[in-house]
Write a protein that holds these residues in place. Structure first.
Motif, PDB file in Angstrom:
ATOM      1  N   MET A 171       8.861  -4.502   3.071  1.00 45.39           N
ATOM      2  CA  MET A 171       8.333  -5.102   4.303  1.00 45.39           C
ATOM      3  C   MET A 171       6.818  -5.071   4.360  1.00 45.39           C
ATOM      4  SD  MET A 171      11.099  -3.825   7.182  1.00 45.39           S
ATOM      5  CE  MET A 171      10.789  -2.083   6.968  1.00 45.39           C
ATOM      6  N   THR A 172       6.199  -4.267   3.483  1.00 47.39           N
ATOM      7  CA  THR A 172       4.737  -4.180   3.463  1.00 47.39           C
ATOM      8  C   THR A 172       4.168  -4.767   2.179  1.00 47.39           C
ATOM      9  OG1 THR A 172       4.886  -1.914   2.597  1.00 47.39           O
ATOM     10  CG2 THR A 172       4.679  -2.157   4.979  1.00 47.39           C
ATOM     11  N   PRO A 220       0.825  -1.223   0.000  1.00 45.22           N
ATOM     12  CA  PRO A 220       0.000   0.000   0.000  1.00 45.22           C
ATOM     13  C   PRO A 220       0.857   1.270   0.000  1.00 45.22           C
ATOM     14  CG  PRO A 220      -0.665  -1.513   1.776  1.00 45.22           C
ATOM     15  CD  PRO A 220       0.630  -2.021   1.229  1.00 45.22           C
ATOM     16  N   LEU A 221       2.188   1.125   0.108  1.00 48.72           N
ATOM     17  CA  LEU A 221       3.057   2.299   0.200  1.00 48.72           C
ATOM     18  C   LEU A 221       3.832   2.585  -1.087  1.00 48.72           C
ATOM     19  CD1 LEU A 221       4.519   1.622   3.776  1.00 48.72           C
ATOM     20  CD2 LEU A 221       2.512   2.977   3.151  1.00 48.72           C
ATOM     21  N   ALA A 243      10.753  -0.130   3.330  1.00 48.48           N
ATOM     22  CA  ALA A 243       9.376  -0.006   3.832  1.00 48.48           C
ATOM     23  C   ALA A 243       8.402  -0.659   2.861  1.00 48.48           C
ATOM     24  CB  ALA A 243       9.020   1.466   4.042  1.00 48.48           C
ATOM     25  N   PRO A 247       5.420 -10.206   2.616  1.00 45.81           N
ATOM     26  CA  PRO A 247       6.432  -9.217   3.006  1.00 45.81           C
ATOM     27  C   PRO A 247       7.849  -9.739   2.768  1.00 45.81           C
ATOM     28  CG  PRO A 247       5.416 -10.217   4.941  1.00 45.81           C
ATOM     29  CD  PRO A 247       4.658 -10.721   3.763  1.00 45.81           C
ATOM     30  N   ALA A 287       2.954   5.863  -3.120  1.00 41.63           N
ATOM     31  CA  ALA A 287       3.449   7.084  -2.466  1.00 41.63           C
ATOM     32  C   ALA A 287       4.955   7.212  -2.651  1.00 41.63           C
ATOM     33  CB  ALA A 287       3.100   7.062  -0.979  1.00 41.63           C
ATOM     34  N   ARG A 288       5.665   6.079  -2.595  1.00 44.50           N
ATOM     35  CA  ARG A 288       7.114   6.086  -2.828  1.00 44.50           C
ATOM     36  C   ARG A 288       7.425   6.609  -4.243  1.00 44.50           C
ATOM     37  NH1 ARG A 288       9.994   2.496  -5.507  1.00 44.50           N
ATOM     38  NH2 ARG A 288      12.263   2.735  -5.343  1.00 44.50           N
TER      39      ARG A 288
END
Lengths: 333, 333
Positions: A246-247, A202-203, A243, A251, A206-207
Motif C-alpha cells: 500500500m506504500t 519506504p517500509l 503495508a 500503491p 524495515a520489513r
C-alpha cells in the motif's frame, strides 16, 4: 519411446510471506519464507515431449493458452530442456480444482507440478532440493510446493543456493486453511509485477530487516504447535506485506472492503475464544487458518459473510509427486 | 474584575501525520508534521475564572463532563495557572459544530481554543509560538490549530522547542477538505493511547527515518500549489501511518470497510481526471482534499456512497482567535 509423465502438487499458504527480489535474474527472494501446502487443492499436470511438436503447447483447465502466460511456461521448459540436454518440444496439460489467479497461488502448484512432470518425462530424477530450485524459476512460491507439509524456503546469500525444505511433515499439526473467496477474477497487478515495486516502499527495508525474527517465531510456533504464537506472527507478517504494497509507488491495494471486514471479524471471533487467524496473499481472498474443532462454525460464518462467493478448505498437504498419466480424477469446480 | 475570555479555533487535517512520541512527558512528537486548518468547522470555548469555584468545571456541547476527559482538561488548566501564577479554578464551556471523537480532530481545536481563552482570561498575552507550545500539552495536534492556514509543527531536537508555525496563509491556495463521515461514535482506541503503541511496530522507525523527505515534498507542493505532488505524498503518508498502526502490538485498524472502498473510489476518480486525494486520521472518516472545481461532483458522489452518514467540508481556516463572550452563534449540527 514414450516421453510422458504426470504429477500433482498443492498450492501453499505462507505464514511468513515472500515479497520482493534481491536478484531478479536468478529469482532470489528478498527474504526467506515459511508456508504449508494445502491438501485438497490440487494441480494435475501432464507433460509429453515429442520430436514431431513444432513448439511448446499449453492447455490450462482445458483451454489453450497463448500470449504472456505461454511465453512464461516456454521459458521454463527451455530450462528443463537445458538440464536434460535435449531440443524437443512439449505438450502440457494442467488442471486445477480451484480458481486460478485470485490469491490462491495457482502458479505455485502449477510450476511445482510442471517441474516434476517435465523433468520426469525426460528421464531426469532430481532431488527435492533440485526440483525446488528449478520450480523457483517458474514462480518463487512454487519452490515451496515441492516438499511436503510445513516448509521453509531459505536462500544462502553467499552461494546463491535457494530452495525450500520441509521442517515438519503434513501430519505434524492438523491445522486447516479455510479460504474465503471474494473474487475469482484475475488480479489487476499480478504478484510477479507487483513485487518488483517492493523496493519503492519506504517500509520494505524495515520489513526485510525484521524477517529473521518473524521466521524464528513462526518456525517455533509450528514446531511447538503454539496456535496463539502462530496467530500473532501470521497476522503481523500479512499486515506488514500489505503495508509495503500500500506504500509502494504506485500503491497496490489487494484488499477489498470485504477482506477488511472479514479480518476485523476474525479479531472479534478470537476474542470469543475461537482458534482462528488470517493471512492474505497478493489478492482479496482471506485465508483463515484454524484448528479443526472450530472448522464447522467457521465455515458456517464465512459462507454467509457479505461478499464471499465460495469457501475452500484443506489440511496440510504432501509434496509434489508423480502420478499415473491417467490422472487422479480431480474434480473441476 | 471579570476574568473571562472566549476563543474559537478550527480543527486541522494533516497531510504529513504526527504518530508517536519521542518524549512522552514533554509531549515531543516523534516526527514533524504539516497540516491545514479547516474553516467552517469551529470550536467555541469560554473560560471563566472565579475565586468562588471549588474545582474546574467543563461542559462540552452543553453536557457536563466528568472522569478522564475532565482530568485531562484540569491538568491543562494547572499548566495555565502555573504560567499566570494563580490558584483560582475555572468554568469552561466548549461547543463544536462538528461531531466529536470520530476522526475529525476535536481535541486539536478544543485545546487550541482553550489555550487561548484560558490564558487571555487570566490577562496573559502569549505569542503564537507560546500558545502553540502550550496547546501541545493538551493534545499534540492542537499545536497546529493555533497558527492560521498551512502550518508546520517543528521540534528542535537540541532545545526541545516544539510548536507550529504558519508557512502559507489560509488564502494561499483554495483547497477544500471534504470529510466523509462513516461514524460519529467515539473510537475504541483514541489517538493518545494508540500512538503510545507506535514503537511496537517494526515499521515505525522506517516511517520516521523517511519523514524529512515527505515533509519537504509536501511543503513544496503546497508552496507551488502542485496538486499532483500533494496528492501523491498525502496518500503515501496516510498509508504509512495506517501501516504502522496495523502492525503495532496490538494492531490498530482504524479503517472501516467503507473507508477502504472510498479510498479505492478516489483512485478511480483520479484516473477520470478529478483533482482529489485522500487522507485518514486515527478514525474511519475519509478526508478528501480537492480543488474547488470538483467539490460539487465530489459531494454528490460521497453523499450516496455506501456507509457515509454525513459530509462536512471547509476551506483552509484561520488561526485560533479571541471572540466576544457572547459567542459567534455557531450552529450545532
Amino acid at each position: 519411446m514414450i516421453q510422458k509423465a504426470s504429477a500433482i502438487a498443492h498450492p501453499n499458504i505462507a505464514f511468513i510471506k515472500y515479497w520482493g527480489l534481491r536478484d531478479e535474474a536468478n529469482r532470489l527472494p528478498a527474504n526467506d519464507s515459511i508456508s504449508m501446502n494445502i491438501d485438497g487443492l490440487t494441480t494435475f499436470t501432464s507433460v509429453e515431449f515429442d520430436a514431431s511438436f513444432q513448439e511448446d503447447h499449453l492447455s490450462l483447465n482445458g483451454e489453450e493458452i497463448t500470449g504472456k502466460s505461454l511465453t512464461r511456461v516456454q521459458k521454463f521448459m527451455d530450462r528443463i530442456r537445458q538440464l536434460a540436454d535435449v531440443q524437443v518440444f512439449s505438450c502440457i496439460s494442467s488442471e486445477n480444482n480451484f480458481p486460478t489467479g485470485a490469491g490462491v497461488a495457482s502458479s505455485a502448484s502449477g510450476f511445482a507440478a510442471l517441474a516434476l512432470a517435465g523433468t520426469a518425462a525426460l528421464g531426469l530424477d532430481l532431488t527435492s532440493e533440485e526440483l525446488s530450485t528449478l520450480a523457483r524459476f517458474g514462480s518463487g512460491s512454487a519452490s515451496r510446493s515441492i516438499p511436503g507439509g510445513f516448509v521453509e524456503w531459505h536462500t544462502d546469500p553467499d552461494t546463491g543456493n535457494s530452495y525450500a525444505k520441509s521442517f515438519a511433515p503434513a501430519d505434524h499439526w492438523d491445522l486447516v486453511d479455510c479460504i474465503a473467496i471474494f473474487s475469482e477474477a484475475h488480479k489487476p497487478v499480478g504478484s510477479q509485477a507487483g513485487m518488483l515495486l517492493a523496493d519503492t516502499s519506504p517500509l520494505q527495508a524495515a520489513r526485510l530487516q525484521d524477517a529473521a525474527r518473524r521466521l524464528e517465531i513462526c518456525r517455533l510456533a509450528i514446531l511447538n504447535k503454539d496456535f496463539a504464537a502462530l496467530s500473532a506472527i501470521t497476522e503481523l507478517d500479512s499486515n506488514m506485506m500489505h503495508a509495503v504494497m500500500m506504500t509502494s509507488n504506485p500503491p497496490l491495494f489487494y484488499w477489498q472492503p470485504g477482506s477488511l471486514a472479514l479480518m476485523k471479524a476474525v479479531k472479534e471471533w478470537q476474542s470469543e475464544g475461537l482458534d482462528v487467524t488470517y493471512t492474505l496473499d497478493a489478492g482479496p481472498n482471506v485465508h483463515l487458518i484454524c484448528l479443526p474443532n472450530v472448522l464447522d462454525i467457521l465455515i458456517e460464518r464465512i459462507r454467509t459473510f457479505p461478499g464471499v462467493i465460495n469457501v475452500l478448505h484443506g489440511k496440510p498437504g504432501g509434496p509434489a509427486r508423480l502420478v499415473s498419466n491417467e490422472g487422479i480424477g480431480i474434480a473441476q469446480k
